[in-house]
Design a protein around this motif. Structure first.
Motif, PDB file in Angstrom:
ATOM      1  N   LEU A   1       0.821  -1.204   0.000  1.00 26.91           N
ATOM      2  CA  LEU A   1       0.000   0.000   0.000  1.00 26.91           C
ATOM      3  C   LEU A   1       0.857   1.257   0.000  1.00 26.91           C
ATOM      4  CD1 LEU A   1      -2.595  -1.160   2.650  1.00 26.91           C
ATOM      5  CD2 LEU A   1      -2.848  -1.171   0.162  1.00 26.91           C
ATOM      6  N   GLU A   2       1.940   1.224   0.783  1.00 31.83           N
ATOM      7  CA  GLU A   2       2.874   2.353   0.825  1.00 31.83           C
ATOM      8  C   GLU A   2       4.217   1.870   1.333  1.00 31.83           C
ATOM      9  OE1 GLU A   2       2.136   4.722   4.914  1.00 31.83           O
ATOM     10  OE2 GLU A   2       0.353   4.619   3.640  1.00 31.83           O
ATOM     11  N   GLY A   3       5.263   2.649   1.044  1.00 29.75           N
ATOM     12  CA  GLY A   3       6.598   2.325   1.515  1.00 29.75           C
ATOM     13  C   GLY A   3       7.508   1.813   0.417  1.00 29.75           C
ATOM     14  N   GLU A   4       8.753   1.583   0.810  1.00 28.07           N
ATOM     15  CA  GLU A   4       9.765   1.038  -0.098  1.00 28.07           C
ATOM     16  C   GLU A   4      10.577  -0.009   0.643  1.00 28.07           C
ATOM     17  OE1 GLU A   4      12.239   4.069  -1.774  1.00 28.07           O
ATOM     18  OE2 GLU A   4      10.528   5.214  -2.516  1.00 28.07           O
ATOM     19  N   VAL A   5      10.748  -1.167  -0.010  1.00 32.28           N
ATOM     20  CA  VAL A   5      11.455  -2.295   0.593  1.00 32.28           C
ATOM     21  C   VAL A   5      12.336  -2.950  -0.464  1.00 32.28           C
ATOM     22  CG1 VAL A   5      11.174  -4.588   1.617  1.00 32.28           C
ATOM     23  CG2 VAL A   5       9.593  -2.771   2.228  1.00 32.28           C
ATOM     24  N   THR A   6      13.500  -3.428  -0.039  1.00 31.43           N
ATOM     25  CA  THR A   6      14.324  -4.304  -0.858  1.00 31.43           C
ATOM     26  C   THR A   6      14.371  -5.643  -0.139  1.00 31.43           C
ATOM     27  OG1 THR A   6      15.694  -2.462  -1.618  1.00 31.43           O
ATOM     28  CG2 THR A   6      16.609  -4.661  -1.865  1.00 31.43           C
ATOM     29  N   ILE A   7      14.106  -6.712  -0.897  1.00 31.32           N
ATOM     30  CA  ILE A   7      14.215  -8.069  -0.354  1.00 31.32           C
ATOM     31  C   ILE A   7      15.374  -8.745  -1.070  1.00 31.32           C
ATOM     32  CG2 ILE A   7      13.097 -10.289   0.036  1.00 31.32           C
ATOM     33  CD1 ILE A   7      10.400  -8.862  -0.181  1.00 31.32           C
ATOM     34  N   GLU A   8      16.330  -9.234  -0.297  1.00 33.41           N
ATOM     35  CA  GLU A   8      17.488  -9.940  -0.848  1.00 33.41           C
ATOM     36  C   GLU A   8      17.384 -11.413  -0.491  1.00 33.41           C
ATOM     37  OE1 GLU A   8      20.911  -7.964   0.730  1.00 33.41           O
ATOM     38  OE2 GLU A   8      20.558  -6.157  -0.443  1.00 33.41           O
ATOM     39  N   ALA A   9      17.446 -12.259  -1.526  1.00 43.60           N
ATOM     40  CA  ALA A   9      17.361 -13.706  -1.329  1.00 43.60           C
ATOM     41  C   ALA A   9      18.351 -14.358  -2.280  1.00 43.60           C
ATOM     42  CB  ALA A   9      15.948 -14.199  -1.596  1.00 43.60           C
ATOM     43  N   GLY A  10      19.483 -14.826  -1.738  1.00 39.84           N
ATOM     44  CA  GLY A  10      20.517 -15.426  -2.588  1.00 39.84           C
ATOM     45  C   GLY A  10      21.020 -14.403  -3.582  1.00 39.84           C
ATOM     46  N   ASP A  11      20.942 -14.730  -4.888  1.00 39.59           N
ATOM     47  CA  ASP A  11      21.414 -13.802  -5.906  1.00 39.59           C
ATOM     48  C   ASP A  11      20.304 -12.890  -6.437  1.00 39.59           C
ATOM     49  OD1 ASP A  11      19.962 -15.676  -7.281  1.00 39.59           O
ATOM     50  OD2 ASP A  11      21.483 -16.078  -8.810  1.00 39.59           O
ATOM     51  N   GLN A  12      19.124 -12.956  -5.826  1.00 36.12           N
ATOM     52  CA  GLN A  12      18.004 -12.123  -6.261  1.00 36.12           C
ATOM     53  C   GLN A  12      17.811 -10.943  -5.316  1.00 36.12           C
ATOM     54  OE1 GLN A  12      14.071 -13.922  -6.163  1.00 36.12           O
ATOM     55  NE2 GLN A  12      13.342 -12.597  -7.795  1.00 36.12           N
ATOM     56  N   THR A  13      17.734  -9.747  -5.877  1.00 39.64           N
ATOM     57  CA  THR A  13      17.407  -8.538  -5.121  1.00 39.64           C
ATOM     58  C   THR A  13      16.185  -7.915  -5.773  1.00 39.64           C
ATOM     59  OG1 THR A  13      19.711  -8.161  -4.503  1.00 39.64           O
ATOM     60  CG2 THR A  13      18.226  -6.275  -4.364  1.00 39.64           C
ATOM     61  N   VAL A  14      15.128  -7.738  -4.982  1.00 41.39           N
ATOM     62  CA  VAL A  14      13.865  -7.233  -5.499  1.00 41.39           C
ATOM     63  C   VAL A  14      13.510  -5.949  -4.764  1.00 41.39           C
ATOM     64  CG1 VAL A  14      11.410  -7.755  -5.756  1.00 41.39           C
ATOM     65  CG2 VAL A  14      13.092  -9.573  -6.013  1.00 41.39           C
ATOM     66  N   LYS A  15      13.241  -4.894  -5.534  1.00 41.19           N
ATOM     67  CA  LYS A  15      12.776  -3.627  -4.950  1.00 41.19           C
ATOM     68  C   LYS A  15      11.282  -3.544  -5.174  1.00 41.19           C
ATOM     69  CE  LYS A  15      17.150  -1.303  -5.522  1.00 41.19           C
ATOM     70  NZ  LYS A  15      17.869  -0.122  -5.944  1.00 41.19           N
ATOM     71  N   ILE A  16      10.558  -3.273  -4.095  1.00 43.36           N
ATOM     72  CA  ILE A  16       9.107  -3.208  -4.192  1.00 43.36           C
ATOM     73  C   ILE A  16       8.588  -1.904  -3.605  1.00 43.36           C
ATOM     74  CG2 ILE A  16       8.779  -5.702  -4.239  1.00 43.36           C
ATOM     75  CD1 ILE A  16       8.151  -5.617  -1.273  1.00 43.36           C
ATOM     76  N   GLY A  17       7.418  -1.505  -4.098  1.00 40.11           N
ATOM     77  CA  GLY A  17       6.800  -0.275  -3.640  1.00 40.11           C
ATOM     78  C   GLY A  17       5.295  -0.329  -3.830  1.00 40.11           C
ATOM     79  N   PRO A  18       4.622   0.799  -3.630  1.00 38.91           N
ATOM     80  CA  PRO A  18       3.168   0.852  -3.709  1.00 38.91           C
ATOM     81  C   PRO A  18       2.632   0.291  -5.019  1.00 38.91           C
ATOM     82  CG  PRO A  18       4.038   2.902  -2.840  1.00 38.91           C
ATOM     83  CD  PRO A  18       5.220   2.100  -3.309  1.00 38.91           C
ATOM     84  N   GLY A  19       1.587  -0.536  -4.888  1.00 43.65           N
ATOM     85  CA  GLY A  19       0.937  -1.119  -6.053  1.00 43.65           C
ATOM     86  C   GLY A  19       1.494  -2.454  -6.486  1.00 43.65           C
ATOM     87  N   ASP A  20       2.606  -2.891  -5.896  1.00 44.28           N
ATOM     88  CA  ASP A  20       3.203  -4.175  -6.271  1.00 44.28           C
ATOM     89  C   ASP A  20       2.503  -5.324  -5.547  1.00 44.28           C
ATOM     90  OD1 ASP A  20       5.104  -3.101  -7.998  1.00 44.28           O
ATOM     91  OD2 ASP A  20       6.638  -2.956  -6.435  1.00 44.28           O
ATOM     92  N   LEU A  21       2.204  -6.381  -6.301  1.00 43.80           N
ATOM     93  CA  LEU A  21       1.707  -7.637  -5.742  1.00 43.80           C
ATOM     94  C   LEU A  21       2.895  -8.591  -5.731  1.00 43.80           C
ATOM     95  CD1 LEU A  21      -0.826  -9.216  -4.758  1.00 43.80           C
ATOM     96  CD2 LEU A  21      -0.996 -10.088  -7.096  1.00 43.80           C
ATOM     97  N   VAL A  22       3.251  -9.079  -4.549  1.00 40.05           N
ATOM     98  CA  VAL A  22       4.470  -9.858  -4.371  1.00 40.05           C
ATOM     99  C   VAL A  22       4.123 -11.236  -3.825  1.00 40.05           C
ATOM    100  CG1 VAL A  22       6.736  -9.905  -3.246  1.00 40.05           C
ATOM    101  CG2 VAL A  22       5.692  -7.703  -3.839  1.00 40.05           C
TER     102      VAL A  22
END
Length: 86
Positions: free
Chosen positions: A42-63
Motif C-alpha cells: 500500500l505504501e513504503g519502499e522495501v528491498t528483499i534480498e534472497a541469494g542472488d536475487q534482489t527485489v525492490k518493491i513499492g506501492p501497487g506491487d503484488l508480491v
C-alpha cells in the motif's frame, strides 16, 4: 526459489483488500517463509534480498514469496501491506 513481483488485476486488488494489514518502520531483518506469502504493498519502499536475487518493491506491487525462502528485508520507507499466507 524466486520472488515474484507484478501489478495486480482489479480482482486481485479487491481480494487483497479483504486481508489483514501489516506495517513496519524502516529496519533490516532476516526472514524465513514457513509458507507462501502473497502481499499487496500500500505504501513504503522495501528491498528483499534472497541469494542472488534482489527485489525492490513499492506501492501497487503484488508480491509472492515462496515457501522455504530465506531472505533479508530492508525497509527503506515505512511499509504498509495487505497480506495472506498459504
Amino acid at each position: 526459489m524466486k520472488i515474484e513481483v507484478r501489478k495486480p488485476s482489479p480482482q486481485e486488488t479487491a481480494a487483497m483488500q479483504q486481508c489483514p494489514v501489516w506495517e513496519k518502520e524502516p529496519s533490516e531483518f532476516p526472514w524465513h517463509y514457513n509458507e507462501r506469502e502473497t502481499f499487496l504493498v500500500l505504501e513504503g519502499e522495501v528491498t528483499i534480498e534472497a541469494g542472488d536475487q534482489t527485489v525492490k518493491i513499492g506501492p501497487g506491487d503484488l508480491v509472492t514469496c515462496p515457501k522455504g525462502l530465506d531472505c533479508v528485508w530492508k525497509v527503506h520507507k515505512r511499509i504498509r501491506k495487505h497480506y495472506t499466507f498459504g
